[in-house]
Design a protein around this motif. Structure first.
Motif, PDB file in Angstrom:
ATOM      1  N   ARG A  20      11.608  63.492  49.945  1.00 53.00           N
ATOM      2  CA  ARG A  20      12.818  63.760  49.151  1.00 53.00           C
ATOM      3  C   ARG A  20      13.481  65.064  49.598  1.00 53.00           C
ATOM      4  NH1 ARG A  20      11.154  62.894  44.200  1.00 53.00           N
ATOM      5  NH2 ARG A  20      11.958  60.800  44.296  1.00 53.00           N
ATOM      6  N   ALA A  21      12.692  66.113  49.802  1.00 51.20           N
ATOM      7  CA  ALA A  21      13.260  67.401  50.230  1.00 51.20           C
ATOM      8  C   ALA A  21      13.891  67.285  51.611  1.00 51.20           C
ATOM      9  CB  ALA A  21      12.175  68.472  50.227  1.00 51.20           C
ATOM     10  N   THR A  27      20.992  65.482  54.249  1.00 54.08           N
ATOM     11  CA  THR A  27      22.297  65.263  53.622  1.00 54.08           C
ATOM     12  C   THR A  27      23.112  66.557  53.619  1.00 54.08           C
ATOM     13  OG1 THR A  27      21.406  63.512  52.214  1.00 54.08           O
ATOM     14  CG2 THR A  27      23.451  64.552  51.483  1.00 54.08           C
ATOM     15  N   ALA A  28      22.478  67.669  53.297  1.00 51.17           N
ATOM     16  CA  ALA A  28      23.181  68.956  53.280  1.00 51.17           C
ATOM     17  C   ALA A  28      23.652  69.343  54.684  1.00 51.17           C
ATOM     18  CB  ALA A  28      22.275  70.040  52.700  1.00 51.17           C
ATOM     19  N   GLN A  33      28.087  69.825  58.564  1.00 51.96           N
ATOM     20  CA  GLN A  33      28.707  69.457  59.840  1.00 51.96           C
ATOM     21  C   GLN A  33      30.104  68.885  59.615  1.00 51.96           C
ATOM     22  OE1 GLN A  33      25.682  66.815  61.345  1.00 51.96           O
ATOM     23  NE2 GLN A  33      24.704  68.423  62.565  1.00 51.96           N
ATOM     24  N   LEU A  34      30.225  68.025  58.621  1.00 47.42           N
ATOM     25  CA  LEU A  34      31.538  67.442  58.308  1.00 47.42           C
ATOM     26  C   LEU A  34      32.530  68.499  57.853  1.00 47.42           C
ATOM     27  CD1 LEU A  34      30.448  64.152  56.501  1.00 47.42           C
ATOM     28  CD2 LEU A  34      31.484  64.365  58.771  1.00 47.42           C
ATOM     29  N   ALA A  35      32.023  69.520  57.165  1.00 42.57           N
ATOM     30  CA  ALA A  35      32.891  70.596  56.673  1.00 42.57           C
ATOM     31  C   ALA A  35      33.131  71.657  57.740  1.00 42.57           C
ATOM     32  CB  ALA A  35      32.276  71.229  55.424  1.00 42.57           C
ATOM     33  N   ALA A  41      19.662  76.311  55.784  1.00 42.85           N
ATOM     34  CA  ALA A  41      18.226  76.321  56.064  1.00 42.85           C
ATOM     35  C   ALA A  41      17.543  75.364  55.089  1.00 42.85           C
ATOM     36  CB  ALA A  41      17.668  77.731  55.898  1.00 42.85           C
ATOM     37  N   LEU A  42      16.358  74.952  55.444  1.00 45.42           N
ATOM     38  CA  LEU A  42      15.589  74.092  54.550  1.00 45.42           C
ATOM     39  C   LEU A  42      15.295  74.866  53.272  1.00 45.42           C
ATOM     40  CD1 LEU A  42      14.121  71.368  54.212  1.00 45.42           C
ATOM     41  CD2 LEU A  42      12.101  72.447  55.204  1.00 45.42           C
ATOM     42  N   ALA A  43      15.698  74.314  52.150  1.00 45.01           N
ATOM     43  CA  ALA A  43      15.520  74.991  50.865  1.00 45.01           C
ATOM     44  C   ALA A  43      14.065  74.930  50.420  1.00 45.01           C
ATOM     45  CB  ALA A  43      16.410  74.339  49.812  1.00 45.01           C
TER      46      ALA A  43
END
Length: 137
Positions: A20-21, A27-28, A33-35, A41-43
């Motif tokens: 899940r992480a 996704t983030a 990248q789209l923005a 970084a990995l939270a």
């Protein structure tokens, strides 16, 4: 069971590297990248720290004598209410570990089975518990 979970030296890593992480991180990164911004970084998952804090709070609460406060509840009922709330919080945090998407317990099947059994017992009790009829005026 909370103590058994917290006994893992790498519990934080297990939570941070859970399916899940990692999916949330992918996704983030994709959204960044789209923005056109730098990927995050990995939270770090807050779950292990919350489990540790909840267990510490519960342990302290168990040692605290009932105290009368400015409340409608006497000291022992107030403490019982707080203990019930603490148990509810711990239960939710422990049950979170039953989801293989949240924490990898593949190397500890006995713990995973015990947590799942606890979850199943709670579900069974919730189904069989009868609700009170609505109060009539």
């Amino acid at each position: 069971m909370a103590r058994r979970l917290l006994a893992f030296d790498n519990l934080q890593e297990r939570a941070d590297r859970s399916p899940r992480a990692l999916q949330e991180h992918r996704t983030a990164v994709r959204e960044a990248q789209l923005a056109g911004i730098a990927p995050p970084a990995l939270a770090s998952s807050p779950w292990p720290d919350r489990l540790h804090e909840a267990l510490a709070d519960d342990s302290a609460l168990q040692k605290t004598p009932p105290v009368q406060l400015a409340s409608d509840l006497d000291g022992s009922r107030l403490k019982a209410t707080r203990v019930a709330s603490s148990i509810h919080q711990l239960f939710g945090l422990v049950i979170h570990a039953a989801d293989p998407g949240s924490v990898d317990l593949a190397d500890s099947p006995d713990l995973a089975t015990a947590i799942d059994s606890l979850r199943q017992q709670a579900e069974d009790n919730a189904v069989t518990t009868q609700t009170l009829p609505p109060a009539t005026p």
